[in-house]
Design a protein around this motif. Sequence first.
Motif, PDB file in Angstrom:
ATOM      1  N   LEU A   1      -3.601  12.601  -2.228  1.00 22.50           N
ATOM      2  CA  LEU A   1      -2.726  13.471  -3.012  1.00 22.50           C
ATOM      3  C   LEU A   1      -2.580  12.964  -4.448  1.00 22.50           C
ATOM      4  CD1 LEU A   1      -0.878  15.948  -3.003  1.00 22.50           C
ATOM      5  CD2 LEU A   1       0.986  14.453  -2.259  1.00 22.50           C
ATOM      6  N   LYS A   2      -2.368  11.668  -4.627  1.00 16.85           N
ATOM      7  CA  LYS A   2      -2.163  11.100  -5.961  1.00 16.85           C
ATOM      8  C   LYS A   2      -3.227  10.070  -6.315  1.00 16.85           C
ATOM      9  CE  LYS A   2       2.829  11.784  -5.824  1.00 16.85           C
ATOM     10  NZ  LYS A   2       4.169  11.131  -5.920  1.00 16.85           N
ATOM     11  N   ARG A   3      -4.397  10.198  -5.702  1.00 15.29           N
ATOM     12  CA  ARG A   3      -5.483   9.250  -5.963  1.00 15.29           C
ATOM     13  C   ARG A   3      -6.697   9.979  -6.528  1.00 15.29           C
ATOM     14  NH1 ARG A   3      -3.265   6.575  -1.361  1.00 15.29           N
ATOM     15  NH2 ARG A   3      -2.908   4.356  -1.799  1.00 15.29           N
TER      16      ARG A   3
ATOM     17  N   ARG B   1     -11.694  14.529  -7.223  1.00 16.02           N
ATOM     18  CA  ARG B   1     -10.601  14.597  -6.261  1.00 16.02           C
ATOM     19  C   ARG B   1     -11.162  14.987  -4.894  1.00 16.02           C
ATOM     20  NH1 ARG B   1      -9.732  18.056 -10.053  1.00 16.02           N
ATOM     21  NH2 ARG B   1      -9.421  19.794  -8.617  1.00 16.02           N
TER      22      ARG B   1
ATOM     23  N   GLU C   1      -9.928  15.205 -13.135  1.00 19.96           N
ATOM     24  CA  GLU C   1      -8.639  14.653 -12.719  1.00 19.96           C
ATOM     25  C   GLU C   1      -7.660  15.728 -12.284  1.00 19.96           C
ATOM     26  OE1 GLU C   1      -7.033  12.134 -15.692  1.00 19.96           O
ATOM     27  OE2 GLU C   1      -8.841  10.883 -15.888  1.00 19.96           O
TER      28      GLU C   1
END
Length: 428
Positions: free
Chosen positions: A19-21, A47, A65
């Motif tokens: 999710l946030k990587r 992603r 990103e």
Amino acid sequence: MPEGPEIFLASRLINTVSLKRLYGGRVVKSEVSTKNPDVEWEEEVYRVRAQARGKELMVTLCNGEVEKKGEKTLNIIFRFGMSGSFKFTPVQEIPKHAHLRFYTINEDIPMVLSFVDYRRFGRWEVGGTWGRDRGPDPMWEYPNFRENILAGLKSADFNKPICEAMLNQKYFNGIGNYLRAEILYRCGIRPFDEAREVLSELKPFSKWYEMQSKIKVHKMCEVKPDVLDLCHILPKEVINLGGGGKGYNVDLDADEDEYKEFRSWLQCYYQDGMKNMVDHNRRTMWFSGEPGRLIPKDACSRSMVKRKKSQTRKQNKDIAEDQILEFDQNGKESKQIKLLKEETKVNKSRNKKQSKKDAKDELDTKCSATEGLQNKKNKTKYHQPKATSAKNKSKTGVRVTAKIASRTSVTSVTQRAPTRRSSRIKSQ
């Protein structure tokens, strides 16, 4: 084999850790995975997201990103086989059987998302879509799932027993061995009854499913779910269990405690007091009561296999933890550790003695077998004379009498007539 709930849990794991990587670099395939294709993707930043549908998992790689219109993407369809799963670990702790790896970037501790499959039955397809021979997902596409089955009842696929028809992913996408056993048991359906007979009694719409949208959550629905309703209900119950909800231990490194809640949830599959029978596909079907009229001709059952490996691993882990605590407190070896070492030495000596004894017994067995073989070769074989018919008895009797007479009449060497020499010898 991972079923629909396990595939969904894998997609949830991927979406949670990603999710946030951000990921980057080449997607690495293991050298031993020769039957699967290479993934031609080497973006600096990308992603990862995942979606499950039945027994298939789609992993989507998105360049950049942040999400943009018209961005570059790549879909990879995974089919887990017998033991496939996803793991998210530090790069230094990559699992032994990680066959496809996605590396993270911009992190203090580099991480890797791996597709792990120690039996190597799992497959992936680069740039693929959902399988055309697979039906709707019973968990998330239930109305279409029910319609697809009831519309295809005239097909020859439903001439089979209901337990075998439920493994056909064209209709029951995501249903596997443990789910079919639990569904049929909780419905009270005999597993080897004809699928068409069982399903033809159902209506195109589900009263239970319609009632769920009308009543409040805290109220109990009075309408009982049918067999297709349970194909929707039970997989959702599994994914909401604690401890990951996995059906059985396909992970070599997993602890037995992870599956406690699932094992308590099971009522039929692999449970004491239940019967089992090998179906026409050589898969084990667990049930209670009568099997049904379409049982295989060579019907047989299989014994339960006890898993000792994980218990031994847990015992060793507990012993190691006790040893560390004792060393920290006392600064030297404790009595328990000394006793453990002495017991280990005794066991080693016993094993050596036993191995020597086994080798000696094996040598004695070989020697005795060789002696027996030699004695067998030295024995004189006795052959009975062939039986003669009454018709030829008179003729053969005369011949046999003459042969016996010739054998019994012994002529000494001195009474034999002198050997006649040739004329050439006389002339000399």
